[in-house]
Design an enzyme around this catalytic site. Sequence first.
Site, PDB file in Angstrom:
ATOM      1  CB  SER A 143      -0.567   0.226   1.641  1.00  0.00           C
ATOM      2  OG  SER A 143      -1.257   0.846   1.538  1.00  0.00           O
ATOM      3  CE1 TYR A 156      -4.325  -2.004   4.959  1.00  0.00           C
ATOM      4  CE2 TYR A 156      -3.050   0.233   4.518  1.00  0.00           C
ATOM      5  CZ  TYR A 156      -3.861  -1.154   4.342  1.00  0.00           C
ATOM      6  OH  TYR A 156      -4.266  -1.435   2.707  1.00  0.00           O
ATOM      7  CE  LYS A 160      -1.280  -3.762   2.841  1.00  0.00           C
ATOM      8  NZ  LYS A 160      -2.086  -5.417   2.858  1.00  0.00           N
TER       9      LYS A 160
END
Length: 283
Positions: A143, A156, A160
């Site tokens: 991401s 998150y 990533k």
Amino acid sequence: MQELAGKTAFVTGAASGIGFALSRTFAEIGMKVMLADIETDALTAAVESLRDFRPNVRGVQCDVADPASVERAAKASYEAFGNVHVVCNNAGVGGGSGIDTISLDTWRWVIDVNLMGVLHGIGTFLPHIRAHGEGGHIVNTASMAGMNSGLGFSAYSASKFAVVNMSEGLAKQLAPLGIGVTVLCPGFVRTRIWESGRNRPERYGPTQIPDPASAAGKLVARLTELGQAGLDPTDVAAQVLAAIRENELYVFTHPGADWRAELEERFAAILAAMDKTASRQGL
Ligand SMILES: NC(=O)c1ccc[n+]([C@@H]2O[C@H](COP(=O)([O-])OP(=O)(O)OC[C@H]3O[C@@H](n4cnc5c(N)ncnc54)[C@H](O)[C@@H]3O)[C@@H](O)[C@H]2O)c1
């Protein structure tokens, strides 16, 4: 890999969003595709919607957080289609952000799916791809959250960042073997990532829903809005297909000025810190 028609792809998180778009794109160019996902009903519906490509499209239930489940899904792919050539470790979940509001269970869930899930895919399929020697390509979905800390302190982003780093390292090690690696770094894409809690396994406890009035709640609302206005997943899949064909390491789906500025700011801060140390040491 230039010649993809007739080859086989294995895609995780394939029942929705980017994974589904990748699966459909691969099927459209004549590949055999195994769609893997934890959400059984959505998976069945996804495979059914690709019925025009039968018998080259199948589905298998798979929890990427569980290495045994990934092994079983791989075995189902070999039985259905023979050798697998393209592996998309794409399944992922969003899990909030904040300094002290993320539970340990949420950290474990996000890391297990977003990071360990990628590792399980690599660990399962890489020996197989090396052994069959017909060439291969691994696509890991990270991401833009893996390139900068725009989301702040979050499981998150941490997951990533790790996927970007793993992919860069893997690309170096696999280049001499003729196996390609791509790390996909999307900005906002119109998918159901904002409803990730829909398939959070019970072992990680209940989904945390932040108070809408809190900073975390406002951030989630803003991100959901941006996601709903985001890129069509089909555009993302087309970019990934081109990267597999051209053996490109990075796919940045949103090359716009804002995203670029965030990266430049980060790199400039890192280089400035190195220069400061150098000047302190009189170098
Ligand atoms: N949508 C965006 O804006 C965006 C941006 C950057 C990166 N990404 C990444 O793209 C990838 C795909 O997400 P999406 O946006 O298409 O979301 P999505 O929610 O539409 O699709 C994710 C899929 O992963 C599946 N999944 C969740 N946990 C799983 C598990 N343990 N095992 C197997 N499958 C599981 C879900 O059932 C779902 O079908 C994720 O890695 C996500 O982090 C998305």
